[in-house]
Design a protein around this motif. Structure first.
Motif, PDB file in Angstrom:
ATOM      1  N   VAL A 202     -78.619  41.359 -58.489  1.00  0.00           N
ATOM      2  CA  VAL A 202     -79.737  40.435 -58.338  1.00  0.00           C
ATOM      3  C   VAL A 202     -79.399  39.366 -57.313  1.00  0.00           C
ATOM      4  O   VAL A 202     -80.201  39.041 -56.443  1.00  0.00           O
ATOM      5  N   SER A 203     -78.175  38.807 -57.386  1.00  0.00           N
ATOM      6  CA  SER A 203     -77.776  37.763 -56.449  1.00  0.00           C
ATOM      7  C   SER A 203     -77.836  38.255 -55.018  1.00  0.00           C
ATOM      8  O   SER A 203     -78.370  37.583 -54.142  1.00  0.00           O
ATOM      9  N   VAL A 204     -77.258  39.413 -54.754  1.00  0.00           N
ATOM     10  CA  VAL A 204     -77.243  39.952 -53.398  1.00  0.00           C
ATOM     11  C   VAL A 204     -78.665  40.197 -52.911  1.00  0.00           C
ATOM     12  O   VAL A 204     -79.018  39.845 -51.791  1.00  0.00           O
TER      13      VAL A 204
ATOM     14  N   PRO B  62     -65.535  41.248 -40.766  1.00  0.00           N
ATOM     15  CA  PRO B  62     -65.802  39.876 -40.322  1.00  0.00           C
ATOM     16  C   PRO B  62     -65.475  38.870 -41.425  1.00  0.00           C
ATOM     17  O   PRO B  62     -65.709  39.123 -42.599  1.00  0.00           O
ATOM     18  N   GLY B  63     -64.948  37.737 -41.032  1.00  0.00           N
ATOM     19  CA  GLY B  63     -64.598  36.692 -41.983  1.00  0.00           C
ATOM     20  C   GLY B  63     -65.783  35.797 -42.309  1.00  0.00           C
ATOM     21  O   GLY B  63     -66.916  36.029 -41.875  1.00  0.00           O
ATOM     22  N   ALA B  64     -65.491  34.744 -43.063  1.00  0.00           N
ATOM     23  CA  ALA B  64     -66.542  33.841 -43.539  1.00  0.00           C
ATOM     24  C   ALA B  64     -67.220  33.080 -42.404  1.00  0.00           C
ATOM     25  O   ALA B  64     -68.419  32.828 -42.454  1.00  0.00           O
TER      26      ALA B  64
ATOM     27  N   THR C   3     -71.786  37.090 -51.485  1.00  0.00           N
ATOM     28  CA  THR C   3     -73.193  37.424 -51.684  1.00  0.00           C
ATOM     29  C   THR C   3     -73.876  37.691 -50.349  1.00  0.00           C
ATOM     30  O   THR C   3     -75.063  37.995 -50.321  1.00  0.00           O
ATOM     31  N   SER C   4     -73.124  37.569 -49.249  1.00  0.00           N
ATOM     32  CA  SER C   4     -73.676  37.918 -47.943  1.00  0.00           C
ATOM     33  C   SER C   4     -73.664  39.436 -47.786  1.00  0.00           C
ATOM     34  O   SER C   4     -72.954  40.147 -48.497  1.00  0.00           O
ATOM     35  N   GLU C   5     -74.417  39.914 -46.828  1.00  0.00           N
ATOM     36  CA  GLU C   5     -74.425  41.358 -46.569  1.00  0.00           C
ATOM     37  C   GLU C   5     -73.032  41.843 -46.185  1.00  0.00           C
ATOM     38  O   GLU C   5     -72.567  42.886 -46.658  1.00  0.00           O
TER      39      GLU C   5
ATOM     40  N   VAL D 249     -69.810  45.330 -46.746  1.00  0.00           N
ATOM     41  CA  VAL D 249     -68.720  45.738 -45.863  1.00  0.00           C
ATOM     42  C   VAL D 249     -67.367  45.481 -46.520  1.00  0.00           C
ATOM     43  O   VAL D 249     -66.546  46.378 -46.639  1.00  0.00           O
ATOM     44  N   GLU D 250     -67.140  44.247 -46.963  1.00  0.00           N
ATOM     45  CA  GLU D 250     -65.846  43.893 -47.563  1.00  0.00           C
ATOM     46  C   GLU D 250     -65.641  44.593 -48.909  1.00  0.00           C
ATOM     47  O   GLU D 250     -64.639  45.250 -49.127  1.00  0.00           O
TER      48      GLU D 250
END
Length: 170
Positions: free
Chosen positions: A5-7, A50-52, A138-140, A145-146
């Motif tokens: 749900v969060s994503v 990719p990092g934060a 919670t990012s794509e 990916v991660e």
């Protein structure tokens, strides 16, 4: 279930937050925003994913603090940034963003150790770190990916040895 749900719900918010990468921060001043950018980059650096910083976590946090956070949450966040800033001045005699990358890493590592040994009694740094981790995972990029999260998995194997996977299996 909560992660799914969060994503699903936060994906559109993250895209809005990262839409204009040259936009000025709305909640933080430019010094605080630059410091947050360095902190997120040190906490979750670029690796094979990719990092934060590249994911735009610092922009996401600024948007969340501007649009959704309570005054108490905003104050706690700024206290967490100030905690890192004060540690930088106490340990290295300079502002965090003015330090060389290695010194920034050492200051942040020391702050992290102190905070999780309960010397940061307010919990402000732990909340700051929690926001960064929340923003990234919670990012794509963080989720798909991660962690290789698949919202519609195929089979669900039972009793799979943990060492079979190097990341979240599904």
């Amino acid at each position: 279930m909560g992660g799914t749900v969060s994503v699903a719900e936060l994906g559109p918010l993250a895209r809005v937050a990262m839409a204009d990468t040259d936009a000025a921060p709305r909640f933080m001043d430019s010094d605080q925003f630059a410091m947050l950018g360095r902190i997120v980059d040190l906490m979750i650096p670029d690796t094979d994913t990719p990092g934060a910083y590249k994911t735009g976590v610092h922009r996401f946090i600024d948007m969340m603090l501007t649009e959704y956070a309570s005054e108490d949450s905003r104050a706690m966040f700024l206290e967490g940034l100030a905690y890192v800033g004060n540690a930088s001045r106490d340990r290295r005699g300079a502002a965090f963003v003015e330090l060389p990358a290695q010194d920034q890493f050492e200051v942040l590592s020391a702050v992290d150790n102190e905070a999780f040994e309960n010397r940061d009694t307010s919990g402000a740094y732990r909340r700051l770190k929690g926001m960064i981790l929340f923003g990234y995972y919670t990012s794509e990029t963080g989720a798909s990916v991660e962690l290789r999260f698949n919202p519609i998995p195929g089979t669900t194997p039972g009793c799979v040895p943990v060492d079979t996977f190097d990341r979240a299996p599904y």
